[in-house]
Design an enzyme around this catalytic site. Structure first.
Site, PDB file in Angstrom:
ATOM      1  N   HIS A  51       0.827  -1.208  -0.070  1.00  0.00           N
ATOM      2  CA  HIS A  51      -0.006   0.169   0.010  1.00  0.00           C
ATOM      3  C   HIS A  51       0.730   1.416  -0.035  1.00  0.00           C
ATOM      4  CE1 HIS A  51      -3.155  -2.784   0.709  1.00  0.00           C
ATOM      5  NE2 HIS A  51      -2.625  -3.196   2.038  1.00  0.00           N
TER       6      HIS A  51
ATOM      7  N   HIS B 272      -6.970  -4.595  -0.921  1.00  0.00           N
ATOM      8  CA  HIS B 272      -6.446  -5.686  -1.196  1.00  0.00           C
ATOM      9  C   HIS B 272      -7.265  -6.502  -2.198  1.00  0.00           C
ATOM     10  CE1 HIS B 272      -6.263  -4.952   3.212  1.00  0.00           C
ATOM     11  NE2 HIS B 272      -4.736  -5.072   3.055  1.00  0.00           N
TER      12      HIS B 272
END
Lengths: 333, 333
Positions: A57, A219
């Protein structure tokens, strides 16, 4: 698989080593279980602000370590929670007697491992408070989550709590400010395609040529629906209708508008989406008082974006504007 | 096509409007032919530094407008040079009696249109100097270029020339410093896949599953060869061997190492590549004294990266470190 990888087993360690070397004026990799701390940690006489979660991320969370934001970040493997001993080591390296605030995105693994760490730290006599960020309005439960997921709002909570700690607020106050931001921030994302996992080389999901994932998680978790591709303004309208209706945000509100790239969308498209979002909000009488546009919480190279709105008051605005010096956010120093 | 677009005909205008709105403390869209200037332009008693080129490389150039860097940026359509009247309007809005330096990437259309603008401006009595950036070692001539292409080095030339203008240097000195940086900077890029054009929805080129474009240009122009996919360290080694051998860089040199994402490569992979680049340079006795890692000159969402090395001396280092406040680069203010 076409990615810049030497060995999938060492991917996150090599990336972290590169990050620490590139920003060695700001951060260092701490001893023991993997974590990243401010180069001058522990900083005397302040509450430490610590966050973490799976890698993939970036710049979240490692890019937000530095004066005015995080004291430490705890990176797991790609899309995998860090372990409790990593969190414990990070807090021990970063916190002094005033304790530490843990900022945790609401995913089951993260919640469990940060809780375990908090218990270990409490047993060691370290004062610890935790705030859970759960700003994603898309879905109630999801693949890795009970309740709502923590997404773009996390960046804003880290900045604002970091500023409160930086000015000398005590742990209870920093935690209360972080919780207040969490209560006033809402987000939703959309994917035009998947990310590719560096360990397997596999896409995180598969979409048809004209299909988008509305309400996607960071995700690649499913969102509200597989919708048909639409114009930028239509997609932005769908996201903002869900976000604005949820809190709800109302006419006269002053907001921070954060248009976040999920990794694979050109900056020009993010600014184009921002332009549409401003028009949508202006029509509702909502004033955009602060803005952030760019790739700040990503899902590897996923093409897509998320929109985050934060209701601003005077204190929150002042803490947002306060100086910050990190790899990914910097102003005023 | 899955991109955030409303109407291909208004893509660049909408993106620019969003950019100007998000950064209205820093920039405004000038009157007349499309250009972007500092909000406080023209700034009295300084040389104006102006650059521009086709859109699709954001944050270049619009993201570098602000104190300590560019006074104006002139964006064309995607991968298309701006027109002479756009350049003329930008310089007229940005420059005072001390004149303007034009920083031009070496592509045939840009060179021609900036030259025409310089002639128009000279006829108007505006002192103008031009520096051509041609730092790409990959190929001699290319699809849009006679001689070498201007790529990553452009960001460094803009920052360093901008700092010289900011401290009050005269036009000849700012131009000489920009030319000296251009002489000491070298770059090369690699693509793992194409970008997708927002007007046509078509990929900029096509690669096989195991094929990469070694030496790619920022418009997807061909490089040196279609090579087989390799490890990150092998790819970085190929790029750096070409770059280091070209100037050449030698043991004892102090350099700025710039690992640039072309748009679609995750930040973690860029830091992993940076880590490999540091090891390569350490083995050669070349000291990495300054670093920049991220998406600073892109080719829409192209997966890939470029590496840029700049030989540093004391003055260049001081000008690099000088305060800058733009949307995409900011420190010290």
């Amino acid at each position: 698989m076409k990615k810049f990888v030497n060995d999938p087993a060492t991917f996150t360690d090599e990336a972290l080593a590169g990050f620490a070397a590139a920003h060695r004026d700001l951060v260092r990799i701490g001893a023991g279980p993997t974590h990243l701390v401010r180069v001058d940690a522990p900083v005397a006489d302040k509450v430490a602000v610590v966050s973490g979660g799976g890698a993939g991320h970036e710049p979240l969370h490692i890019g937000y370590v530095g004066p005015g934001m995080l004291d430490a970040a705890v990176p797991g493997r790609v899309f995998t929670s860090p372990t409790p001993d990593q969190v414990q080591a990070a807090v021990q390296a970063a916190a002094g007697p005033r304790g530490a605030l843990l900022i945790v995105k609401n995913y089951t693994g993260d919640v469990l491992n940060f809780e375990t760490a908090a218990e270990l730290l409490a047993a060691d006599g370290v004062p610890v408070a935790t705030v859970l960020v759960d700003d994603d309005v898309a879905v109630q439960d999801s693949t890795f989550t009970a309740g709502r997921r923590g997404v773009g709002g996390t960046v804003l909570v880290e900045k604002i709590a970091g500023a409160a700690a930086d000015r000398g607020d005590d742990l209870a106050t920093v935690a209360a400010i972080a919780a207040a931001v969490t209560a006033k921030v809402r987000s939703m994302g959309v994917a035009l395609g998947p990310a590719v996992m560096p360990n397997s080389g596999e896409p995180s999901f598969v979409l048809d040529d004209n299909e988008i994932e509305m309400g996607v998680g960071i995700h690649g978790e499913p969102g509200r629906e597989r919708a048909a591709m639409a114009t930028a303004d239509e997609i932005v309208g769908t996201l903002l209708t869900a976000i604005v209706g949820d809190l709800p945000f109302t006419a006269g509100d002053r907001v921070l508008l954060f248009v976040n790239g999920l990794g694979g969308t050109p900056l020009a498209e993010l600014y184009l989406a921002y332009n549409g979002a401003r028009k949508y909000l202006a029509d509702k009488g909502i004033e955009v008082s602060r803005s952030l546009v760019g790739n700040y919480i990503t899902s590897l190279e996923m093409p897509g974006l998320s929109i985050t709105l934060l209701q601003l008051d005077e204190q929150t605005t002042m803490l947002w504007d306060a100086p910050v010096h990190t790899a990914a956010l910097r102003w005023g120093r």
